[in-house]
Motif scaffolding. Structure first.
Motif, mmCIF file in Angstrom:
data_model
loop_
_atom_site.group_PDB
_atom_site.id
_atom_site.type_symbol
_atom_site.label_atom_id
_atom_site.label_comp_id
_atom_site.label_asym_id
_atom_site.label_seq_id
_atom_site.Cartn_x
_atom_site.Cartn_y
_atom_site.Cartn_z
ATOM 1 N N ARG A 134 -23.458 -11.114 -9.062
ATOM 2 C CA ARG A 134 -23.697 -12.519 -9.431
ATOM 3 C C ARG A 134 -22.392 -13.249 -9.755
ATOM 4 O O ARG A 134 -22.379 -14.152 -10.583
ATOM 5 N N GLY A 135 -21.308 -12.860 -9.124
ATOM 6 C CA GLY A 135 -20.002 -13.408 -9.507
ATOM 7 C C GLY A 135 -19.455 -14.505 -8.623
ATOM 8 O O GLY A 135 -18.312 -14.924 -8.784
ATOM 9 N N GLY A 136 -20.230 -15.011 -7.647
ATOM 10 C CA GLY A 136 -19.723 -16.050 -6.753
ATOM 11 C C GLY A 136 -18.984 -15.467 -5.555
ATOM 12 O O GLY A 136 -19.072 -14.268 -5.281
ATOM 13 N N PHE A 137 -18.266 -16.333 -4.837
ATOM 14 C CA PHE A 137 -17.359 -15.862 -3.783
ATOM 15 C C PHE A 137 -16.196 -16.834 -3.683
ATOM 16 O O PHE A 137 -16.222 -17.907 -4.282
ATOM 17 N N ARG A 138 -15.172 -16.396 -2.949
ATOM 18 C CA ARG A 138 -13.944 -17.206 -2.937
ATOM 19 C C ARG A 138 -13.584 -17.649 -1.518
ATOM 20 O O ARG A 138 -13.874 -16.942 -0.562
ATOM 21 N N VAL A 139 -12.933 -18.808 -1.446
ATOM 22 C CA VAL A 139 -12.426 -19.317 -0.166
ATOM 23 C C VAL A 139 -10.917 -19.404 -0.268
ATOM 24 O O VAL A 139 -10.383 -20.164 -1.089
ATOM 25 N N LEU A 140 -10.248 -18.596 0.533
ATOM 26 C CA LEU A 140 -8.778 -18.574 0.503
ATOM 27 C C LEU A 140 -8.230 -19.576 1.506
ATOM 28 O O LEU A 140 -8.697 -19.643 2.646
ATOM 29 N N HIS A 141 -7.279 -20.377 1.074
ATOM 30 C CA HIS A 141 -6.585 -21.298 1.986
ATOM 31 C C HIS A 141 -5.156 -20.812 2.146
ATOM 32 O O HIS A 141 -4.464 -20.564 1.162
ATOM 33 N N ARG A 142 -4.720 -20.695 3.399
ATOM 34 C CA ARG A 142 -3.378 -20.134 3.638
ATOM 35 C C ARG A 142 -2.276 -21.166 3.436
ATOM 36 O O ARG A 142 -1.164 -20.804 3.067
ATOM 37 N N ALA A 143 -2.582 -22.442 3.704
ATOM 38 C CA ALA A 143 -1.530 -23.469 3.619
ATOM 39 C C ALA A 143 -1.829 -24.453 2.500
ATOM 40 O O ALA A 143 -2.996 -24.725 2.197
ATOM 41 N N TYR A 161 -23.195 -33.158 -6.545
ATOM 42 C CA TYR A 161 -24.334 -32.221 -6.675
ATOM 43 C C TYR A 161 -24.209 -31.292 -7.886
ATOM 44 O O TYR A 161 -25.072 -30.446 -8.098
ATOM 45 N N GLY A 162 -23.110 -31.365 -8.602
ATOM 46 C CA GLY A 162 -22.932 -30.465 -9.741
ATOM 47 C C GLY A 162 -22.588 -29.040 -9.338
ATOM 48 O O GLY A 162 -22.800 -28.105 -10.118
ATOM 49 N N VAL A 163 -22.037 -28.838 -8.118
ATOM 50 C CA VAL A 163 -21.663 -27.492 -7.679
ATOM 51 C C VAL A 163 -20.438 -27.024 -8.475
ATOM 52 O O VAL A 163 -19.425 -27.727 -8.523
ATOM 53 N N ARG A 164 -20.522 -25.855 -9.077
ATOM 54 C CA ARG A 164 -19.444 -25.400 -9.959
ATOM 55 C C ARG A 164 -18.417 -24.565 -9.190
ATOM 56 O O ARG A 164 -18.784 -23.695 -8.397
ATOM 57 N N SER A 165 -17.142 -24.846 -9.445
ATOM 58 C CA SER A 165 -16.090 -24.038 -8.809
ATOM 59 C C SER A 165 -14.862 -24.019 -9.711
ATOM 60 O O SER A 165 -14.748 -24.826 -10.644
ATOM 61 N N ARG A 166 -13.973 -23.057 -9.418
ATOM 62 C CA ARG A 166 -12.695 -22.996 -10.126
ATOM 63 C C ARG A 166 -11.587 -22.934 -9.107
ATOM 64 O O ARG A 166 -11.734 -22.286 -8.059
ATOM 65 N N VAL A 167 -10.475 -23.569 -9.402
ATOM 66 C CA VAL A 167 -9.319 -23.497 -8.508
ATOM 67 C C VAL A 167 -8.441 -22.341 -8.980
ATOM 68 O O VAL A 167 -8.078 -22.270 -10.157
ATOM 69 N N LEU A 168 -8.117 -21.432 -8.054
ATOM 70 C CA LEU A 168 -7.268 -20.293 -8.415
ATOM 71 C C LEU A 168 -5.902 -20.449 -7.763
ATOM 72 O O LEU A 168 -5.809 -20.666 -6.543
ATOM 73 N N SER A 169 -4.851 -20.338 -8.553
ATOM 74 C CA SER A 169 -3.502 -20.333 -7.985
ATOM 75 C C SER A 169 -3.333 -19.005 -7.237
ATOM 76 O O SER A 169 -4.122 -18.065 -7.450
ATOM 77 N N PRO A 170 -2.287 -18.896 -6.386
ATOM 78 C CA PRO A 170 -2.068 -17.613 -5.710
ATOM 79 C C PRO A 170 -1.978 -16.454 -6.707
ATOM 80 O O PRO A 170 -2.536 -15.370 -6.457
ATOM 81 N N ALA A 185 -2.151 -20.059 -0.325
ATOM 82 C CA ALA A 185 -1.915 -21.172 -1.257
ATOM 83 C C ALA A 185 -2.930 -21.139 -2.395
ATOM 84 O O ALA A 185 -3.044 -22.103 -3.146
ATOM 85 N N GLY A 186 -3.700 -20.049 -2.484
ATOM 86 C CA GLY A 186 -4.696 -19.945 -3.549
ATOM 87 C C GLY A 186 -6.109 -20.013 -2.997
ATOM 88 O O GLY A 186 -6.326 -19.914 -1.782
#
Ligand SMILES: Cc1cc2nc3c(=O)[nH]c(=O)nc-3n(C[C@H](O)[C@H](O)[C@H](O)COP(=O)(O)OP(=O)(O)OC[C@H]3O[C@@H](n4cnc5c(N)ncnc54)[C@H](O)[C@@H]3O)c2cc1C
Length: 410
Positions: A134-143, A161-170, A185-186
């Motif tokens: 139940r921990g979500g999933f991540r989308v990695l952006h290379r640039a 829509y109230g979709v929850r997310s967090r921005v992760l640094s590299p 790029a995180g």
């Protein structure tokens, strides 16, 4: 007691069978194979609470140019197959225009909001909690530019829509996933989705719940569907079965059956591939490598590497190009020891050109019901859209507006 035959034991058919059963229907679930062994087996296994908007066709010239010239691994196509796809693709293009996409998204979001809660009850009752993270999933952006666009998009979805997310640094991504060799790029971490270690096993667990509750599961061929005195009849390995209603939940095969009944259903058939890899260090959560349209999903069988969409003829042989590129891209990110299977799995996302699944009564055949076309999110939506169909069949007030999903919409 009202009775129904549900044709197709993927996530969509099993979700329907369970909801009908809950409303007192006597249900026979028919599949030519075991439950959850086709598209609902081979996907990335994410219960996508964040997918509030249906997957639109790219309309900007840069994306289209990248697809046309083979530079994007998100979409791959067989030139000879394009005439076959043309009609459906043109409609897909038309419905992907911003104003029409926005109206489809309103309907889609209403159903997606119920996807995880509907799964939750079934997961508990089926005793399948060990299959689900139940921990979500991540989308990695290379640039950096892609990451900035990803952050803006996440903000838009949060505001609307109230979709929850967090921005992760590299560095934060690296700390969360020590198996990653590169962190680009995180990443955007979608917090609400769940992921499944073995998608086919979850469908099988739901089907086992259905039989435990008294439902009947039969091996049979949907092509034998015919009107009968009681309503509808299908031939199975244990003899013919009859019921007053029949539900077509055959995923990408639904249009084939319906052609016999005079329905020409346009479907954008997006083939996808996967293969499992052994790796000494695996990921904690699924990771979408956005640039390459590939998901690295930690599964019971190994690290499952999935591809984006291939537009090919249904009968075309496996084309290794897209998966080979996905695997090469995955090697930038994680160490892969060796594939578990020699040949990749392939299956088809059943996408409707107007972006929405088809849920409701057949326009010209009393007692026949349509339930297919869940595209990129059928694993997520099966139980929620099963509820919507079961409510319609039972004459109940729908829990979300049903008209946008009606087979007769145009
Ligand atoms: C690579 C990939 C990744 C994906 N990732 C995700 C994801 O992370 N999350 C998500 O929500 N969705 C995902 N999807 C989409 C999702 O897998 C599908 O939308 C969903 O599985 C469709 O379910 P279904 O029950 O409609 O079809 P299916 O699972 O294909 O079920 C149809 C059933 O009908 C049966 N059948 C067919 N013809 C006949 C016949 N003639 N007689 C009897 N039985 C028949 C088949 O045996 C099968 O069991 C992904 C898809 C792909 C390809």
């Amino acid at each position: 007691m009202r009775s129904a035959i549900v044709l197709g034991a993927g996530m969509v058919g099993v979700g329907t069978a369970l909801h009908l059963q809950q409303r007192g229907w006597s249900v026979i679930l028919v599949d030519r194979g075991a439950p959850g062994r086709e598209t609902s087996y081979g996907n990335a296994g994410i219960i996508q609470s964040e997918a509030v908007e249906p997957y639109a066709m790219p309309r900007d010239w840069a994306s289209l140019f990248a697809i046309a010239t083979g530079r994007s691994n998100d979409v791959h196509y067989e030139v000879g197959a394009l005439p076959r796809h043309l009609g459906a693709l043109l409609r897909y293009w038309w419905h992907s225009a911003p104003r029409r996409h926005e109206s489809a998204a309103r309907a889609y979001a209403s159903l997606i909001a119920h996807a995880a809660p509907e799964h939750a009850g079934l997961i508990e009752e089926a005793g399948a909690a060990d299959l689900v993270r139940r921990g979500g999933f991540r989308v990695l952006h290379r640039a950096a530019r892609a990451m900035d666009a990803g952050v803006a998009e996440a903000e838009r979805l949060r505001a609307r829509y109230g979709v929850r997310s967090r921005v992760l640094s590299p560095a934060e991504l690296g700390a969360a996933e020590p198996a990653l060799k590169a962190t680009g790029a995180g990443a955007i971490h979608w917090e609400d989705p769940w992921s499944v270690r073995d998608p086919g096993a979850l469908v099988a667990a739901y089907a086992a719940l259905f039989t435990r509750r008294g439902g009947t599961l039969r091996q049979g061929e949907a092509d034998s569907l015919a009107p009968s005195g009681r309503g509808w009849r299908v031939a199975t390995a244990d003899g013919p079965v009859e019921a007053e209603a029949a539900v077509v939940a055959l995923g990408p095969w639904s249009p084939d059956l319906l052609r016999r009944f005079g329905y020409r259903v346009a479907m954008v058939r997006k083939r996808g591939y996967h293969r499992h890899w052994r790796s000494r260090r695996t990921l904690a959560l699924p990771l979408l490598d956005a640039q390459n349209g590939t998901v690295l999903a930690p599964m019971a069988a190994g690290l499952r590497i999935t591809t984006g969409a291939e537009l090919s003829r249904p009968e075309a042989a496996i084309d290794p190009v897209q998966l080979a590129r996905a695997e090469a891209a995955a090697r930038d990110l994680v160490d892969l020891d060796g594939p578990r299977e020699n040949a990749p799995w392939s299956g088809t996302r059943p996408c409707m050109p107007d972006l929405l699944p088809v849920i409701g009564a057949a326009p010209r055949h009393p007692g026949l019901w349509f339930h297919f076309g869940h595209g990129h999110q059928g694993f997520t939506l099966g139980p929620a859209s099963g509820r919507l169909l079961a409510e319609a069949m039972s004459g109940e007030t729908p829990f979300v507006p049903a008209a946008p999903f009606s087979p007769g919409r145009r």
